[in-house]
Write a protein that holds these residues in place. Structure first.
Motif, PDB file in Angstrom:
ATOM      1  N   UNK A  97       0.824  -1.215   0.000  1.00  0.00           N
ATOM      2  CA  UNK A  97       0.000   0.000   0.000  1.00  0.00           C
ATOM      3  C   UNK A  97       0.858   1.265   0.000  1.00  0.00           C
ATOM      4  N   UNK A  98       1.954   1.244   0.760  1.00  0.00           N
ATOM      5  CA  UNK A  98       2.855   2.403   0.770  1.00  0.00           C
ATOM      6  C   UNK A  98       3.561   2.539  -0.572  1.00  0.00           C
ATOM      7  N   UNK A  99       3.948   1.416  -1.163  1.00  0.00           N
ATOM      8  CA  UNK A  99       4.578   1.449  -2.485  1.00  0.00           C
ATOM      9  C   UNK A  99       3.627   2.056  -3.519  1.00  0.00           C
ATOM     10  N   UNK A 100       2.352   1.683  -3.444  1.00  0.00           N
ATOM     11  CA  UNK A 100       1.370   2.220  -4.383  1.00  0.00           C
ATOM     12  C   UNK A 100       1.160   3.720  -4.148  1.00  0.00           C
ATOM     13  N   UNK A 101       1.126   4.127  -2.872  1.00  0.00           N
ATOM     14  CA  UNK A 101       1.001   5.551  -2.578  1.00  0.00           C
ATOM     15  C   UNK A 101       2.217   6.320  -3.093  1.00  0.00           C
ATOM     16  N   UNK A 102       3.404   5.741  -2.954  1.00  0.00           N
ATOM     17  CA  UNK A 102       4.621   6.393  -3.448  1.00  0.00           C
ATOM     18  C   UNK A 102       4.515   6.670  -4.951  1.00  0.00           C
ATOM     19  N   UNK A 103       4.040   5.684  -5.690  1.00  0.00           N
ATOM     20  CA  UNK A 103       3.839   5.888  -7.129  1.00  0.00           C
ATOM     21  C   UNK A 103       2.781   6.959  -7.374  1.00  0.00           C
ATOM     22  N   UNK A 104       1.705   6.921  -6.591  1.00  0.00           N
ATOM     23  CA  UNK A 104       0.640   7.902  -6.759  1.00  0.00           C
ATOM     24  C   UNK A 104       1.131   9.322  -6.549  1.00  0.00           C
ATOM     25  N   UNK A 105       1.940   9.531  -5.512  1.00  0.00           N
ATOM     26  CA  UNK A 105       2.471  10.869  -5.241  1.00  0.00           C
ATOM     27  C   UNK A 105       3.345  11.344  -6.401  1.00  0.00           C
ATOM     28  N   UNK A 106       4.154  10.458  -6.940  1.00  0.00           N
ATOM     29  CA  UNK A 106       5.006  10.817  -8.084  1.00  0.00           C
ATOM     30  C   UNK A 106       4.163  11.271  -9.275  1.00  0.00           C
ATOM     31  N   UNK A 107       3.093  10.540  -9.535  1.00  0.00           N
ATOM     32  CA  UNK A 107       2.222  10.884 -10.662  1.00  0.00           C
ATOM     33  C   UNK A 107       1.522  12.219 -10.419  1.00  0.00           C
ATOM     34  N   UNK A 108       0.971  12.396  -9.236  1.00  0.00           N
ATOM     35  CA  UNK A 108       0.234  13.623  -8.924  1.00  0.00           C
ATOM     36  C   UNK A 108       1.137  14.839  -9.044  1.00  0.00           C
ATOM     37  N   UNK A 109       2.326  14.764  -8.468  1.00  0.00           N
ATOM     38  CA  UNK A 109       3.260  15.888  -8.545  1.00  0.00           C
ATOM     39  C   UNK A 109       3.657  16.167  -9.988  1.00  0.00           C
ATOM     40  N   UNK A 110       3.880  15.101 -10.749  1.00  0.00           N
ATOM     41  CA  UNK A 110       4.247  15.291 -12.147  1.00  0.00           C
ATOM     42  C   UNK A 110       3.154  15.983 -12.941  1.00  0.00           C
ATOM     43  N   UNK A 111       1.906  15.609 -12.711  1.00  0.00           N
ATOM     44  CA  UNK A 111       0.792  16.230 -13.429  1.00  0.00           C
ATOM     45  C   UNK A 111       0.592  17.678 -13.006  1.00  0.00           C
ATOM     46  N   UNK A 112       0.818  17.983 -11.734  1.00  0.00           N
ATOM     47  CA  UNK A 112       0.701  19.368 -11.263  1.00  0.00           C
ATOM     48  C   UNK A 112       1.679  20.302 -11.977  1.00  0.00           C
ATOM     49  N   UNK A 113       2.784  19.759 -12.471  1.00  0.00           N
ATOM     50  CA  UNK A 113       3.797  20.603 -13.119  1.00  0.00           C
ATOM     51  C   UNK A 113       3.310  21.188 -14.438  1.00  0.00           C
ATOM     52  N   UNK A 114       2.304  20.553 -15.039  1.00  0.00           N
ATOM     53  CA  UNK A 114       1.798  21.014 -16.322  1.00  0.00           C
ATOM     54  C   UNK A 114       2.480  20.388 -17.520  1.00  0.00           C
TER      55      UNK A 114
END
Length: 217
Positions: free
Chosen positions: A50-67
């Protein structure tokens, strides 16, 4: 995190940040209670997964926020050349809060979060056995030192810390109330409970004094 796909989270968070005039904070967690997953028809994986999946999720979210177009291939998620619109008002992103108590989760928070929310509780056996031994001052100090080590002193100094209050009791008999709580929280004694940042017991003035002392600590 497991309840929502991270691309959808990024889209919704960016939109709410825009609509709120940049007042949004995004709170994320790895999930902890088996019954919640059962009720939602989801499989409950081990904590590390679950933590591994959250780690991937955070990476994706931050990347998308960059535009910028986001491409990511992980064990749990795959995103290909994706962008979102609108973008969040806050740059580079809305503040991200990651909450929990486990060491892997707090290590992730130390690396990636703007705000770390300490819950103090570890749920064992799928949430059936809440462990509050981490409420002791020694447990809090241990977790703060872990995060300082992972984040480094410069980054750690910029991270906002908060503690999730699990119980508030307004009373003129602090010790008596704490003693009663030891019946339920048998891992703690009355002094542990009165010193814990996860509990507030006493008169309003005593609570104010405790909060100020905890902030300084």
């Amino acid at each position: 995190n497991d309840f929502r796909q991270p691309v959808l989270v990024a889209r919704e968070a960016a939109t709410v940040d825009l609509l709120s005039g940049g007042r949004f904070q995004l709170g994320l967690g790895a999930g902890s209670i088996d019954a919640e997953y059962d009720q939602a028809g989801l499989g409950f994986d081990a904590g590390g997964t679950r933590v591994e999946r959250l780690t991937e999720g955070v990476t994706i979210i931050k990347g998308l926020f960059s535009g910028q177009p986001m491409t990511f291939v992980g064990r749990h998620y795959r995103v290909t050349s994706h962008t979102i619109a609108p973008l969040p008002v806050q740059r580079p992103q809305p503040p991200i809060l990651i909450g929990g108590n486990g060491r892997r989760l707090l290590s992730l928070a130390a690396r990636e979060a703007d705000i770390v929310g300490l819950s103090g509780i570890t749920f064992r056996r799928g949430g059936a056995a809440p462990d509050v031994s981490g409420w002791k001052i020694s447990g809090v100090d241990e977790r703060l030192q872990l995060m300082r080590t992972v984040a480094g002193n410069d980054r750690f100094a910029c991270v906002e810390l908060n503690a999730l209050l699990q119980r508030v009791i307004v009373t003129g008999n602090r010790r008596g109330a704490a003693e009663e709580l030891t019946i339920r929280w048998h891992q703690l004694n009355a002094d542990d409970i009165l010193q814990s940042p996860y509990v507030l017991i006493g008169t309003v003035d005593e609570m104010v004094e405790d909060l100020r002392a905890r902030r300084e600590r």
